[in-house]
Design a protein around this motif. Structure first.
Motif, mmCIF file in Angstrom:
data_model
loop_
_atom_site.group_PDB
_atom_site.id
_atom_site.type_symbol
_atom_site.label_atom_id
_atom_site.label_comp_id
_atom_site.label_asym_id
_atom_site.label_seq_id
_atom_site.Cartn_x
_atom_site.Cartn_y
_atom_site.Cartn_z
ATOM 1 N N ILE A 90 -13.623 12.608 1.134
ATOM 2 C CA ILE A 90 -13.305 12.158 2.487
ATOM 3 C C ILE A 90 -12.637 13.279 3.275
ATOM 4 N N ARG A 91 -12.995 13.417 4.541
ATOM 5 C CA ARG A 91 -12.354 14.427 5.385
ATOM 6 C C ARG A 91 -11.032 13.884 5.944
ATOM 7 N N ASN A 92 -10.249 14.811 6.443
ATOM 8 C CA ASN A 92 -9.014 14.469 7.167
ATOM 9 C C ASN A 92 -7.986 13.738 6.319
ATOM 10 N N THR A 93 -7.956 14.033 5.015
ATOM 11 C CA THR A 93 -6.889 13.455 4.203
ATOM 12 C C THR A 93 -5.676 14.370 4.139
ATOM 13 N N GLY A 94 -5.880 15.682 4.338
ATOM 14 C CA GLY A 94 -4.775 16.634 4.271
ATOM 15 C C GLY A 94 -4.302 16.913 2.861
ATOM 16 N N LEU A 95 -4.991 16.394 1.859
ATOM 17 C CA LEU A 95 -4.558 16.532 0.480
ATOM 18 C C LEU A 95 -4.604 17.997 0.055
ATOM 19 N N VAL B 294 0.858 -1.185 0.000
ATOM 20 C CA VAL B 294 0.000 0.000 0.000
ATOM 21 C C VAL B 294 0.895 1.236 0.000
ATOM 22 N N THR B 295 0.746 2.097 -1.000
ATOM 23 C CA THR B 295 1.491 3.347 -1.011
ATOM 24 C C THR B 295 0.660 4.449 -0.361
ATOM 25 N N GLY B 296 1.341 5.472 0.115
ATOM 26 C CA GLY B 296 0.631 6.548 0.809
ATOM 27 C C GLY B 296 -0.052 6.054 2.059
ATOM 28 N N ALA B 297 0.655 5.186 2.809
ATOM 29 C CA ALA B 297 0.017 4.447 3.908
ATOM 30 C C ALA B 297 0.220 5.075 5.279
ATOM 31 N N THR B 298 0.797 6.272 5.358
ATOM 32 C CA THR B 298 1.110 6.826 6.675
ATOM 33 C C THR B 298 -0.031 7.621 7.301
ATOM 34 N N GLY B 299 -1.171 7.689 6.649
ATOM 35 C CA GLY B 299 -2.308 8.394 7.221
ATOM 36 C C GLY B 299 -3.503 8.331 6.300
ATOM 37 N N GLY B 300 -4.639 8.863 6.756
ATOM 38 C CA GLY B 300 -5.822 8.985 5.926
ATOM 39 C C GLY B 300 -6.305 7.673 5.344
ATOM 40 N N ILE B 301 -6.674 7.703 4.082
ATOM 41 C CA ILE B 301 -7.239 6.535 3.418
ATOM 42 C C ILE B 301 -6.222 5.408 3.344
ATOM 43 N N GLY B 302 -4.964 5.736 3.068
ATOM 44 C CA GLY B 302 -3.941 4.699 2.965
ATOM 45 C C GLY B 302 -3.763 3.929 4.251
ATOM 46 N N GLU B 303 -3.764 4.621 5.366
ATOM 47 C CA GLU B 303 -3.663 3.939 6.660
ATOM 48 C C GLU B 303 -4.870 3.037 6.892
ATOM 49 N N ALA B 304 -6.061 3.525 6.564
ATOM 50 C CA ALA B 304 -7.268 2.716 6.741
ATOM 51 C C ALA B 304 -7.223 1.483 5.850
ATOM 52 N N ILE B 305 -6.729 1.627 4.623
ATOM 53 C CA ILE B 305 -6.594 0.472 3.729
ATOM 54 C C ILE B 305 -5.639 -0.546 4.334
ATOM 55 N N ALA B 306 -4.474 -0.081 4.786
ATOM 56 C CA ALA B 306 -3.473 -0.993 5.350
ATOM 57 C C ALA B 306 -4.010 -1.700 6.589
ATOM 58 N N PRO C 199 -11.752 8.438 6.655
ATOM 59 C CA PRO C 199 -10.895 7.566 5.848
ATOM 60 C C PRO C 199 -11.347 6.112 5.783
ATOM 61 N N GLU C 200 -11.989 5.609 6.821
ATOM 62 C CA GLU C 200 -12.438 4.215 6.810
ATOM 63 C C GLU C 200 -13.430 3.985 5.671
ATOM 64 N N ALA C 201 -14.315 4.960 5.445
ATOM 65 C CA ALA C 201 -15.251 4.851 4.326
ATOM 66 C C ALA C 201 -14.514 4.918 2.995
ATOM 67 N N GLY C 202 -13.481 5.758 2.936
ATOM 68 C CA GLY C 202 -12.709 5.867 1.712
ATOM 69 C C GLY C 202 -11.957 4.598 1.354
#
Length: 294
Positions: free
Chosen positions: A207-212, A9-21, A237-240
């Motif tokens: 999604i909120r709280n992604t910081g993008l 998983v790339t981009g895994a340190t927060g937001g959607i990526g963390e939820a995916i991981a 992010p969990e929904a994302g």
């Protein structure tokens, strides 16, 4: 590490990526988390293990805006031990922000990095005869219909041709790279057809709280963007993570490739993202920029 079932998983340190991981770790898979900051990688490993105590996790440090680091990452990953790759990393950078390799940072991170990483891993996986699922996290097909990729200026060198006030240009550029993602999905899926490696795209939702784009927004766009980042009415992010994880793990999309999904449903993207001539041209441009054969 369990090489029978492992995910990247790339981009895994927060937001959607963390939820995916986190959700992938909860399935019992080994998960490789890719990020560009060592401290943030250590922190996300701790957070996931707090929720999934027996999680089998590995951190891989790589700045995906730098193609040499993407190549090194692809070389370090053993394709025989991978059955899922989810490309989630994305940025919104000022158009004047270029990497040390001379590439505009949004284009490098959002398009060229997944092109180089997923193409390299996908071709290696296909050569081994293993089945695997590659998923690219994209953006809303409806919102991107009016932002076709300018194939005469894929590196976003001509700011004036973007045609919007300067403060909005980084987000238009971001939208174009997300259309590049969809085009890449279709192109790679066609080239890997019949190999057992599937490639699909997914829109995670707003999604909120992604910081993008938090650092890039200026003026009125900054005020608008902040309302999106903190809006309590938007899903988190969990929904994302839901549609990307569903594509990567569920039996329903098994064997499905070259499609784009929103809320687990296939949707059509704009004609300018599916035109065969445009797909081949972007593929060739991307190959030249990444040093891969067309």
């Amino acid at each position: 590490m369990n090489t029978a079932q492992s995910a990247v998983v790339t981009g895994a340190t927060g937001g959607i990526g963390e939820a995916i991981a986190r959700r992938l770790a909860a399935t019992g898979r080994s998960v490789v988390l890719v990020g560009r900051d060592a401290a943030r990688l250590s922190a996300v490993l701790r957070r996931i293990r707090d929720v999934v105590p027996d999680a089998d996790l590995r951190a891989e440090l790589a700045d995906l805006s730098l193609l040499r680091q993407v190549r090194a990452l692809a070389d370090r990953l053993d394709p025989t031990g991978i059955d899922i790759v989810i490309s989630n990393a994305a940025v919104v950078a000022p158009l004047a922000d270029h990497t040390s390799e001379g590439i505009q940072r949004t284009v490098a991170t959002n398009h060229l990095a997944p092109y180089l990483l997923l193409r390299s891993l996908g071709e290696s996986l296909a050569a081994t005869g293993r089945s695997a699922r590659l998923v690219v996290v994209g953006a809303s097909p409806a919102a991107l219909r009016r932002l076709p990729v300018n194939l005469d200026d894929p590196g976003l060198a001509d700011e004036a041709r973007i045609g919007v006030p300067p403060s909005f240009r980084p987000f238009v550029a971001y939208g174009r790279t997300k259309n590049m993602n969809a085009m890449f999905v279709y192109s790679l899926a066609r080239r890997l057809a019949g190999s057992g490696v599937t490639v699909n795209g997914a829109h995670p939702g707003i999604i909120r709280n992604t910081g993008l784009g938090r650092e890039s927004a200026r003026g009125l766009l900054r005020a608008f963007a902040w309302t999106q980042w903190v809006n309590p009415l938007l899903p988190g992010p969990e929904a994302g993570a839901d549609t990307p994880v569903w594509l990567a793990t569920s039996p329903e999309p098994d064997g499905v490739t070259g499609r784009f999904f929103v809320r687990r449903r296939e949707v059509r993207t704009a004609p300018h993202t599916t035109d065969p001539a445009r797909l081949d041209r972007l593929w060739d441009i991307s190959a030249a920029l990444t040093g891969l054969p067309a």
